[in-house]
Design a protein around this motif. Structure first.
Motif, PDB file in Angstrom:
ATOM      1  N   MET A 125       0.840  -1.247   0.093  1.00  0.00           N
ATOM      2  CA  MET A 125      -0.039  -0.226   0.069  1.00  0.00           C
ATOM      3  C   MET A 125       0.836   1.050  -0.015  1.00  0.00           C
ATOM      4  N   LYS A 126       0.381   2.170  -0.784  1.00  0.00           N
ATOM      5  CA  LYS A 126       1.081   3.607  -0.817  1.00  0.00           C
ATOM      6  C   LYS A 126       1.093   4.379   0.126  1.00  0.00           C
ATOM      7  N   THR A 127       2.204   5.263   0.732  1.00  0.00           N
ATOM      8  CA  THR A 127       1.831   6.130   1.835  1.00  0.00           C
ATOM      9  C   THR A 127       1.145   7.328   0.852  1.00  0.00           C
ATOM     10  N   GLN A 128       0.523   8.205   1.691  1.00  0.00           N
ATOM     11  CA  GLN A 128      -0.400   9.483   1.424  1.00  0.00           C
ATOM     12  C   GLN A 128       0.619  10.309   0.458  1.00  0.00           C
ATOM     13  N   ILE A 129       1.797  10.362   0.891  1.00  0.00           N
ATOM     14  CA  ILE A 129       2.842  11.358   0.022  1.00  0.00           C
ATOM     15  C   ILE A 129       3.108  10.691  -1.361  1.00  0.00           C
ATOM     16  N   ASP A 130       3.204   9.181  -1.367  1.00  0.00           N
ATOM     17  CA  ASP A 130       3.399   8.752  -2.665  1.00  0.00           C
ATOM     18  C   ASP A 130       2.087   8.568  -3.530  1.00  0.00           C
ATOM     19  N   ASP A 131       0.915   8.740  -3.170  1.00  0.00           N
ATOM     20  CA  ASP A 131      -0.095   8.609  -3.750  1.00  0.00           C
ATOM     21  C   ASP A 131      -0.313  10.195  -4.712  1.00  0.00           C
ATOM     22  N   TYR A 132       0.404  11.174  -3.965  1.00  0.00           N
ATOM     23  CA  TYR A 132       0.238  12.351  -4.704  1.00  0.00           C
ATOM     24  C   TYR A 132       1.296  12.228  -5.901  1.00  0.00           C
ATOM     25  N   ASP A 133       0.858  12.802  -7.015  1.00  0.00           N
ATOM     26  CA  ASP A 133       1.344  12.638  -8.246  1.00  0.00           C
ATOM     27  C   ASP A 133       2.290  14.087  -8.320  1.00  0.00           C
ATOM     28  N   MET A 134       3.624  14.160  -8.058  1.00  0.00           N
ATOM     29  CA  MET A 134       4.321  15.156  -8.118  1.00  0.00           C
ATOM     30  C   MET A 134       4.277  15.793  -9.584  1.00  0.00           C
ATOM     31  N   THR A 135       4.071  14.892 -10.520  1.00  0.00           N
ATOM     32  CA  THR A 135       4.321  15.519 -11.859  1.00  0.00           C
ATOM     33  C   THR A 135       3.195  16.281 -12.256  1.00  0.00           C
ATOM     34  N   ASN A 136       2.292  16.345 -11.537  1.00  0.00           N
ATOM     35  CA  ASN A 136       0.961  17.291 -11.872  1.00  0.00           C
ATOM     36  C   ASN A 136       1.086  18.521 -11.110  1.00  0.00           C
ATOM     37  N   SER A 137       2.083  18.842 -10.550  1.00  0.00           N
ATOM     38  CA  SER A 137       2.259  20.045  -9.714  1.00  0.00           C
ATOM     39  C   SER A 137       3.262  20.837 -10.199  1.00  0.00           C
ATOM     40  N   VAL A 138       2.895  22.243 -10.584  1.00  0.00           N
ATOM     41  CA  VAL A 138       3.871  23.157 -11.051  1.00  0.00           C
ATOM     42  C   VAL A 138       4.853  23.562  -9.957  1.00  0.00           C
ATOM     43  N   PHE A 139       4.543  23.594  -8.774  1.00  0.00           N
ATOM     44  CA  PHE A 139       5.578  23.980  -7.607  1.00  0.00           C
ATOM     45  C   PHE A 139       5.592  22.894  -6.732  1.00  0.00           C
ATOM     46  N   ASN A 140       6.916  22.694  -6.092  1.00  0.00           N
ATOM     47  CA  ASN A 140       6.797  21.705  -4.992  1.00  0.00           C
ATOM     48  C   ASN A 140       7.800  22.007  -3.774  1.00  0.00           C
ATOM     49  N   VAL A 141       7.313  21.677  -2.793  1.00  0.00           N
ATOM     50  CA  VAL A 141       8.171  21.887  -1.424  1.00  0.00           C
ATOM     51  C   VAL A 141       9.330  21.248  -1.479  1.00  0.00           C
ATOM     52  N   ARG A 142      10.251  22.027  -1.080  1.00  0.00           N
ATOM     53  CA  ARG A 142      11.844  21.099  -1.297  1.00  0.00           C
ATOM     54  C   ARG A 142      11.804  20.195  -0.323  1.00  0.00           C
ATOM     55  N   PRO A 143      12.401  19.079  -0.631  1.00  0.00           N
ATOM     56  CA  PRO A 143      12.509  17.841   0.363  1.00  0.00           C
ATOM     57  C   PRO A 143      13.391  18.340   1.370  1.00  0.00           C
ATOM     58  N   GLY A 144      13.134  18.103   2.625  1.00  0.00           N
ATOM     59  CA  GLY A 144      13.750  18.201   3.889  1.00  0.00           C
ATOM     60  C   GLY A 144      13.548  19.910   4.237  1.00  0.00           C
ATOM     61  N   LEU A 145      12.763  20.327   3.732  1.00  0.00           N
ATOM     62  CA  LEU A 145      12.132  21.510   4.262  1.00  0.00           C
ATOM     63  C   LEU A 145      11.796  21.396   5.596  1.00  0.00           C
ATOM     64  N   SER A 146      12.412  22.266   6.644  1.00  0.00           N
ATOM     65  CA  SER A 146      11.912  22.188   8.043  1.00  0.00           C
ATOM     66  C   SER A 146      10.664  22.890   8.304  1.00  0.00           C
ATOM     67  N   SER A 147       9.912  22.700   9.466  1.00  0.00           N
ATOM     68  CA  SER A 147       8.579  23.088   9.572  1.00  0.00           C
ATOM     69  C   SER A 147       9.097  24.561   9.865  1.00  0.00           C
ATOM     70  N   GLU A 148       9.882  24.921  10.654  1.00  0.00           N
ATOM     71  CA  GLU A 148      10.492  26.685  10.974  1.00  0.00           C
ATOM     72  C   GLU A 148      10.455  27.373   9.506  1.00  0.00           C
ATOM     73  N   GLU A 149      11.219  26.568   8.577  1.00  0.00           N
ATOM     74  CA  GLU A 149      11.506  27.378   7.383  1.00  0.00           C
ATOM     75  C   GLU A 149       9.847  27.508   6.717  1.00  0.00           C
ATOM     76  N   ALA A 150       9.139  26.421   6.716  1.00  0.00           N
ATOM     77  CA  ALA A 150       8.013  26.299   6.003  1.00  0.00           C
ATOM     78  C   ALA A 150       7.052  27.505   6.483  1.00  0.00           C
ATOM     79  N   LEU A 151       7.072  27.527   7.832  1.00  0.00           N
ATOM     80  CA  LEU A 151       6.304  28.639   8.619  1.00  0.00           C
ATOM     81  C   LEU A 151       6.796  30.211   8.189  1.00  0.00           C
ATOM     82  N   VAL A 152       7.966  30.144   8.253  1.00  0.00           N
ATOM     83  CA  VAL A 152       8.583  31.562   7.898  1.00  0.00           C
ATOM     84  C   VAL A 152       8.142  32.113   6.528  1.00  0.00           C
ATOM     85  N   ASN A 153       8.407  31.186   5.445  1.00  0.00           N
ATOM     86  CA  ASN A 153       7.737  31.237   4.157  1.00  0.00           C
ATOM     87  C   ASN A 153       6.437  31.839   3.856  1.00  0.00           C
TER      88      ASN A 153
END
Length: 82
Positions: free
Chosen positions: A1-29
């Motif tokens: 069974m795939k995880t929720q993240i794997d189920d999301y097809d990244m090829t359909n997204s124009v923008f992606n969140v950088r892998p390894g982005l910390s919660s703090e960096e995400a909240l600041v942005n």
């Protein structure tokens, strides 16, 4: 069974969140994006009239509420180790 993240097809997204982005960096942005959106919504509201003005002020209030939540979460997030 795939995880929720794997189920999301990244090829359909124009923008992606950088892998390894910390919660703090995400909240600041997110906070910076919301601050910009708030300024734009308020400027548009002041340039409008009637029901469009009220709707835009309502949108600005929703943005400001989201910004308060993000900023509160950021205050509660321990600083990232350097």
């Amino acid at each position: 069974m795939k995880t929720q993240i794997d189920d999301y097809d990244m090829t359909n997204s124009v923008f992606n969140v950088r892998p390894g982005l910390s919660s703090e960096e995400a909240l600041v942005n997110a906070s910076e994006l919301l601050a910009s959106a708030s300024v734009m919504a308020n400027e548009q509201a002041f340039a409008s009239s009637g029901s469009q003005r009220l709707q835009t002020f309502g949108l600005a209030q929703l943005i400001e509420n989201a910004q308060l939540l993000v900023n509160d979460a950021l205050r509660k997030t321990p600083p990232a180790a350097i």
